[in-house]
Design an enzyme around this catalytic site. Structure first.
Site, PDB file in Angstrom:
ATOM      1  N   PHE A 173       0.860  -1.189   0.000  1.00 14.32           N
ATOM      2  CA  PHE A 173       0.000   0.000   0.000  1.00 14.32           C
ATOM      3  C   PHE A 173       0.893   1.234   0.000  1.00 14.32           C
ATOM      4  O   PHE A 173       1.777   1.369   0.849  1.00 14.32           O
ATOM      5  CB  PHE A 173      -0.915   0.026   1.233  1.00 14.32           C
ATOM      6  CG  PHE A 173      -1.889   1.167   1.211  1.00 14.32           C
ATOM      7  CD1 PHE A 173      -3.116   1.039   0.571  1.00 14.32           C
ATOM      8  CD2 PHE A 173      -1.584   2.382   1.807  1.00 14.32           C
ATOM      9  CE1 PHE A 173      -4.021   2.107   0.533  1.00 14.32           C
ATOM     10  CE2 PHE A 173      -2.465   3.443   1.775  1.00 14.32           C
ATOM     11  CZ  PHE A 173      -3.688   3.302   1.134  1.00 14.32           C
ATOM     12  N   LYS A 191       2.940  10.102   8.184  1.00  7.99           N
ATOM     13  CA  LYS A 191       2.249   9.690   9.397  1.00  7.99           C
ATOM     14  C   LYS A 191       2.844  10.302  10.663  1.00  7.99           C
ATOM     15  O   LYS A 191       2.547  11.429  11.007  1.00  7.99           O
ATOM     16  CB  LYS A 191       2.193   8.159   9.469  1.00  7.99           C
ATOM     17  CG  LYS A 191       1.222   7.544   8.439  1.00  7.99           C
ATOM     18  CD  LYS A 191       0.950   6.103   8.701  1.00  7.99           C
ATOM     19  CE  LYS A 191       0.012   5.463   7.676  1.00  7.99           C
ATOM     20  NZ  LYS A 191      -1.370   5.951   7.731  1.00  7.99           N
ATOM     21  N   ASP A 232       9.235   2.582   1.265  1.00  5.18           N
ATOM     22  CA  ASP A 232       8.076   3.307   1.780  1.00  5.18           C
ATOM     23  C   ASP A 232       8.026   3.068   3.288  1.00  5.18           C
ATOM     24  O   ASP A 232       7.621   1.998   3.741  1.00  5.18           O
ATOM     25  CB  ASP A 232       6.809   2.788   1.090  1.00  5.18           C
ATOM     26  CG  ASP A 232       5.536   3.411   1.646  1.00  5.18           C
ATOM     27  OD1 ASP A 232       5.565   3.975   2.758  1.00  5.18           O
ATOM     28  OD2 ASP A 232       4.489   3.305   0.975  1.00  5.18           O
TER      29      ASP A 232
END
Length: 405
Positions: free
Chosen positions: A140, A254, A225
């Site tokens: 993702f 995040k 990532d």
């Protein structure tokens, strides 16, 4: 000043685009790892805003940074630079492999920049036909059309028209599968050191090491990532540091802003040097507000005290989960790194993660799932031990309700 109009959960169903299915309660206040809803009910927060509120809610240092910057300078765009962005960039460079930083507002934007940079670098340095990106099933990377296409979950990318071409997906942790598709037309391998949404599955040492070697052999870039696994979540500042494998490009978001939207793409000097003014950009990226808060968050997270406490907290979670499992036999495996924990349900409870998630909320616990079979825990990195104990007690009540029901 206009009076605030009354809103409740039913308002959501009338006014918000129906792409979310939020909980039935509305959080209105948070402090540390506790949250209160509109009715004043208290919750223990094991979700951390999906691994975002790494220092809990309203951490005094972050509140102070936001307040001070909020009274000084909010936004100037990238027509001008600003001091908080420069300080934050220097600190990220000092703490990592990187030589250059690009700031954006979200993980998807950081990944979009990373994938564009990888393609541009290959085109610029090698050949315009060197554009293949190798990525992984269940990966993702965001929701823009490019990032969702690199992500390995077709349910998120189907139905939006033609997808960006030259993206190949293979099984995660399968080096032979990568060897079968990599060639001299490959510009990059894109991978999460710990697949988050895909089930909280860490890369093996041999896999990540092997990807680095394959990239070197084929003159491709290794793009990590670390949107979810970075900023202390794994027990080190970034997950790649556990493996002794250095990427060419890394993305973080995040927890970088501790709750304030900000992201960064980190790159080596060699890779970054192909870019020039106008090749990529963002209006809000690197704004003083976001960077001031992120600098405060980084200053706290990147300390021996905080990083050393993460594995200690992980042990508390795993110990409590094992205790629950001895009683109810609902889990087959615990995995992840640091305070990114995945508890996979046993075959007898297959596809029932949503039920445990809903029951947890009833008993005053905010948590996450990662697909239909994995309960996901991503609490504050500095969560009080008393909050872990209280929250796991509430989780056991939720488990008892689902199993008993």
């Amino acid at each position: 000043m206009a009076e605030k109009s009354a809103v409740d959960r039913s308002t959501f169903d009338k006014v918000i685009l129906p792409v979310y299915s939020p909980a039935k309660f509305i959080p209105v206040k948070g402090k540390g790892s506790r949250v209160w809803d509109q009715q004043g009910k208290e919750y223990v927060d094991f979700a951390g805003g999906i691994a975002v509120t790494a220092l809990g809610h309203c951490h005094p240092a972050l509140v102070k940074a936001l307040h001070e910057q909020g009274e000084t300078l909010w936004h100037v765009s990238n027509v001008f630079t600003n001091e908080p962005a420069l300080r934050l960039a220097q600190k990220l460079i000092d703490a990592t492999f990187a030589d250059r930083v690009f700031f954006a507002n979200s993980g998807a934007e950081a990944n979009e920049a990373a994938f564009k940079l990888a393609r541009y670098y290959a085109s610029h340095r090698h050949s315009p036909y060197k554009s293949k990106i190798i990525a992984f099933h269940n990966g993702f990377h965001g929701r823009t059309l490019f990032t969702v296409s690199v992500g390995g979950q077709p349910k998120y990318s189907d139905g939006f028209g033609p997808k960006p071409a030259d993206i190949v997906h293979v099984p995660f942790n399968d080096l032979d599968a990568v060897k079968a598709v990599i060639d001299d037309h490959t510009c990059a391998i894109v991978v999460e050191p710990v697949q988050g949404e895909g089930g909280v599955t860490p890369a093996t040492q041999a896999f990540l090491q092997g990807l680095r070697e394959l990239c070197d052999k084929h003159q491709a870039l290794l793009v990590l990532d670390e949107v979810q696994s970075g900023m202390g979540r794994s027990g080190k500042l970034f997950s790649y540091m556990h493996y002794g494998v250095t990427p060419d490009i890394l993305t973080t978001a995040k927890a970088l802003g501790g709750g304030f939207p900000v992201s960064a793409m980190l790159a080596t000097e060699d890779v970054a040097s192909v870019m020039e003014p106008g090749k990529h950009g963002t209006t809000y990226g690197g704004n003083p507000l976001a960077c001031a808060v992120a600098e405060a968050a980084l200053d706290i997270i990147n300390t021996p005290e905080v990083l050393a406490g993460i594995d200690e907290r992980r042990e508390k979670f795993i110990s409590a989960l094992e205790g629950i499992n001895q009683k109810y036999h609902i889990f087959k495996e615990f995995r992840g790194q640091g305070l990114l924990i995945g508890a996979e349900l046993s075959d007898g409870f297959k596809n029932r993660a949503g039920e445990f998630h809903a029951a947890a909320a009833e008993f005053g616990l905010m948590m996450l799932i990662a697909g239909p079979n994995v309960m996901r825990f991503a609490p504050s990195l500095v969560i009080d031990f008393a909050d872990i104990e209280e929250g796991m007690g509430r989780f056991e009540k939720a488990v008892d309700k689902v199993v008993g029901g």
